[in-house]
Scaffold this motif. Structure first.
Motif, short mmCIF file in Angstrom:
data_model
loop_
_atom_site.label_atom_id
_atom_site.label_comp_id
_atom_site.label_asym_id
_atom_site.label_seq_id
_atom_site.Cartn_x
_atom_site.Cartn_y
_atom_site.Cartn_z
N ALA A 81 -64.87 -82.06 -16.31
CA ALA A 81 -64.34 -80.79 -15.64
C ALA A 81 -63.28 -81.19 -14.71
CB ALA A 81 -65.45 -80.05 -14.74
N ILE A 82 -63.39 -82.12 -14.02
CA ILE A 82 -62.20 -82.67 -12.99
C ILE A 82 -60.84 -82.87 -13.93
CG2 ILE A 82 -61.34 -84.70 -11.72
CD1 ILE A 82 -63.21 -82.87 -10.32
N GLN A 83 -61.02 -83.63 -15.13
CA GLN A 83 -59.88 -83.90 -16.02
C GLN A 83 -59.49 -82.35 -16.52
OE1 GLN A 83 -58.23 -86.67 -16.85
NE2 GLN A 83 -59.27 -87.45 -15.08
N ALA A 84 -60.19 -81.73 -16.99
CA ALA A 84 -59.65 -80.13 -17.23
C ALA A 84 -58.98 -79.52 -16.30
CB ALA A 84 -61.05 -79.44 -17.68
N PHE A 85 -59.51 -79.64 -14.97
CA PHE A 85 -58.75 -78.83 -13.96
C PHE A 85 -57.55 -79.50 -13.44
CE2 PHE A 85 -62.37 -76.28 -11.81
CZ PHE A 85 -62.89 -75.71 -13.11
N ALA A 86 -57.36 -80.80 -13.69
CA ALA A 86 -56.31 -81.52 -13.03
C ALA A 86 -55.09 -81.11 -14.01
CB ALA A 86 -56.39 -82.99 -13.41
N GLY A 87 -53.87 -80.60 -12.94
CA GLY A 87 -52.76 -80.16 -13.31
C GLY A 87 -52.57 -78.66 -13.93
N ASP A 88 -53.95 -78.14 -13.90
CA ASP A 88 -53.91 -76.85 -14.52
C ASP A 88 -54.60 -75.80 -13.33
OD1 ASP A 88 -53.75 -74.83 -16.30
OD2 ASP A 88 -55.11 -75.87 -17.90
N VAL A 89 -55.86 -75.98 -12.92
CA VAL A 89 -56.53 -75.49 -11.90
C VAL A 89 -55.84 -76.18 -10.52
CG1 VAL A 89 -58.56 -74.86 -10.52
CG2 VAL A 89 -58.33 -74.73 -13.16
N TRP A 90 -55.96 -77.58 -10.46
CA TRP A 90 -55.51 -78.13 -9.32
C TRP A 90 -53.99 -78.92 -9.57
CZ3 TRP A 90 -60.76 -81.24 -9.10
CH2 TRP A 90 -61.75 -80.50 -8.91
N ASP A 91 -53.17 -78.99 -8.37
CA ASP A 91 -52.20 -79.53 -8.39
C ASP A 91 -52.16 -81.02 -8.19
OD1 ASP A 91 -49.50 -80.41 -8.19
OD2 ASP A 91 -48.91 -78.89 -6.76
N THR A 92 -52.09 -81.83 -9.20
CA THR A 92 -52.32 -83.36 -8.68
C THR A 92 -50.95 -83.92 -8.52
OG1 THR A 92 -51.88 -83.61 -11.43
CG2 THR A 92 -54.36 -83.44 -10.60
N GLY A 93 -49.86 -83.23 -8.48
CA GLY A 93 -48.78 -83.97 -7.95
C GLY A 93 -48.49 -84.07 -6.45
N ASP A 94 -47.49 -84.62 -6.00
CA ASP A 94 -47.28 -84.99 -4.48
C ASP A 94 -46.92 -83.65 -3.90
OD1 ASP A 94 -46.49 -85.55 -1.82
OD2 ASP A 94 -45.90 -87.66 -2.50
N SER A 95 -47.59 -83.23 -3.09
CA SER A 95 -47.21 -81.70 -2.30
C SER A 95 -45.81 -81.74 -1.82
CB SER A 95 -47.98 -81.39 -1.25
OG SER A 95 -48.16 -82.48 -0.14
N ASN A 96 -45.02 -83.04 -1.68
CA ASN A 96 -43.58 -83.14 -1.07
C ASN A 96 -42.79 -83.81 -2.47
OD1 ASN A 96 -44.03 -81.73 1.04
ND2 ASN A 96 -43.73 -83.60 2.33
N GLY A 97 -42.67 -83.04 -3.47
CA GLY A 97 -41.74 -83.31 -4.47
C GLY A 97 -42.41 -83.91 -5.55
N GLY A 98 -43.77 -83.85 -5.79
CA GLY A 98 -44.58 -84.32 -6.97
C GLY A 98 -44.38 -83.12 -8.18
N THR A 99 -45.09 -83.64 -9.20
CA THR A 99 -44.82 -83.06 -10.55
C THR A 99 -46.25 -82.14 -10.86
OG1 THR A 99 -43.16 -84.23 -11.37
CG2 THR A 99 -44.21 -82.90 -12.77
N ARG A 100 -46.19 -81.01 -10.73
CA ARG A 100 -47.59 -80.25 -10.98
C ARG A 100 -47.56 -80.59 -12.55
NH1 ARG A 100 -51.02 -76.47 -9.38
NH2 ARG A 100 -51.91 -75.17 -10.81
N GLY A 101 -49.03 -80.69 -12.76
CA GLY A 101 -49.47 -81.12 -14.17
C GLY A 101 -49.77 -82.32 -14.53
N ALA A 102 -49.45 -83.37 -13.67
CA ALA A 102 -49.50 -84.79 -13.98
C ALA A 102 -51.21 -85.09 -14.27
CB ALA A 102 -49.11 -85.75 -12.69
#
Length: 241
Positions: free
Chosen positions: A134-155
Motif C-alpha cells: 500500500a505504501i508503494q502504491a500511495f507513494a507519488g500518487d496519494v503522497w508527495d514523496t518529493g522534497d517540499s522545496n523543489g522535489g519532484t512529485r511522483g518519485a
C-alpha cells in the motif's frame, strides 16, 4: 548487481507472491495479494496426487483501504489448496482485518486475530506484505514523496517502509517520509545528497529516530521499522497445509 552464478542444481519448488493496487472510482483503494506454491512434478498429498502443472496453493487476499490506510473491507479466497473443501473454511475469518490500520501495529494485530488455528498459515503470512504494498502504491500518487522545496512529485518511495505519518504528508520543516528509513536513503548518504540536498546531513529528532529504528521493543525482538512486530517465517516454513 545480479546474484552470483549458482552451482549445478535442479528446481524443486516455486513460491510466488505478488501484490497489485487499484484506485477505485469511489476514492478507495484495493490491494490484492496472491501466493502460489508449485512443484515441477507430480506430488503425493494426503488428499491425492497433485499433477505437475497444478498448484498446491493459490491463495488470494483483497483489502479495501482509505487514504489513511484504514481497512474498510477484506476478503480471502483459496482457489487451490491441499485439502479441498476444508482449507476454505477459514476464509471468512479474514473479515477480521476490517477496522485495522496498515500503519499502526498491523502485523501484530493480524497475529493476534488470525494466528494459529483461527486462519490459514499462508493467508496470514500473506497479510505481512500488505502494508508496504500500500505504501508503494500511495507513494507519488496519494503522497508527495518529493522534497517540499523543489522535489519532484511522483518519485518512488524506494525504501518500501511503512513508517510514514498517518497521511503520508510532510511539511516544510519535515523531510519526505521515506528518508532515513533504509541504508540507501540515510541522511548522510549519496542518494539524499544528490536527490534531496536540503536534507543532507539532517539530524532527526530523538522521537523520529525512535520511530524509524522501531525502539520500544516487542516480544519477538523483531520489527518492521515502525515499531510493528513481524512474525518470524520460522513459524510457517515447511508447512504444506
Amino acid at each position: 548487481m545480479p546474484l552470483s552464478s549458482p552451482v549445478s542444481r535442479q528446481l524443486r519448488h516455486r513460491r510466488a507472491i505478488r501484490a497489485e493496487a487499484y484506485e477505485r472510482a469511489d476514492g478507495l483503494w484495493d490491494v490484492e495479494a496472491c501466493l502460489t506454491d508449485e512443484k515441477p512434478r507430480d506430488v503425493e498429498l494426503a488428499s491425492g496426487v497433485r499433477p505437475n502443472g497444478q498448484p498446491i496453493h493459490e491463495l488470494w487476499l483483497r483489502i479495501t483501504i482509505d487514504r489513511k490506510l484504514n481497512v474498510v473491507d477484506a476478503e480471502a479466497s483459496s482457489d487451490w489448496v491441499p485439502y479441498p473443501g476444508l482449507c476454505q473454511v477459514s476464509n471468512p475469518a479474514y473479515r477480521a482485518l476490517i477496522g485495522l490500520n496498515l500503519h499502526h501495529n498491523f502485523r501484530r494485530d493480524v497475529a493476534r486475530l488470525l494466528g494459529g488455528t483461527t486462519g490459514c498459515t499462508h493467508l496470514t503470512e500473506l497479510c505481512a506484505i500488505l502494508p508496504t504494498a500500500a505504501i508503494q502504491a500511495f507513494a507519488g500518487d496519494v503522497w508527495d514523496t518529493g522534497d517540499s522545496n523543489g522535489g519532484t512529485r511522483g518519485a518512488s518511495a524506494g525504501s518500501g517502509d511503512e513508517s510514514s505519518n498517518s497521511t503520508g504528508e510532510h511539511s516544510n520543516d519535515k523531510p519526505p517520509f521515506q528518508l532515513g528509513r533504509c541504508h540507501a536513503l540515510r541522511f548522510d548518504g549519496e542518494a539524499v545528497q544528490q536527490f534531496y540536498p536540503r536534507w543532507y546531513g539532517h539530524a532527526p529528532r530523538s522521537a523520529d529516530r525512535a520511530a524509524s529504528s522501531g525502539e520500544g521493543g516487542n516480544a519477538s525482538g523483531m520489527n518492521d521499522g515502525s515499531g510493528n512486530e513481524v512474525q518470524s517465517n520460522s513459524q510457517t516454513e515447511g508447512n504444506h497445509a
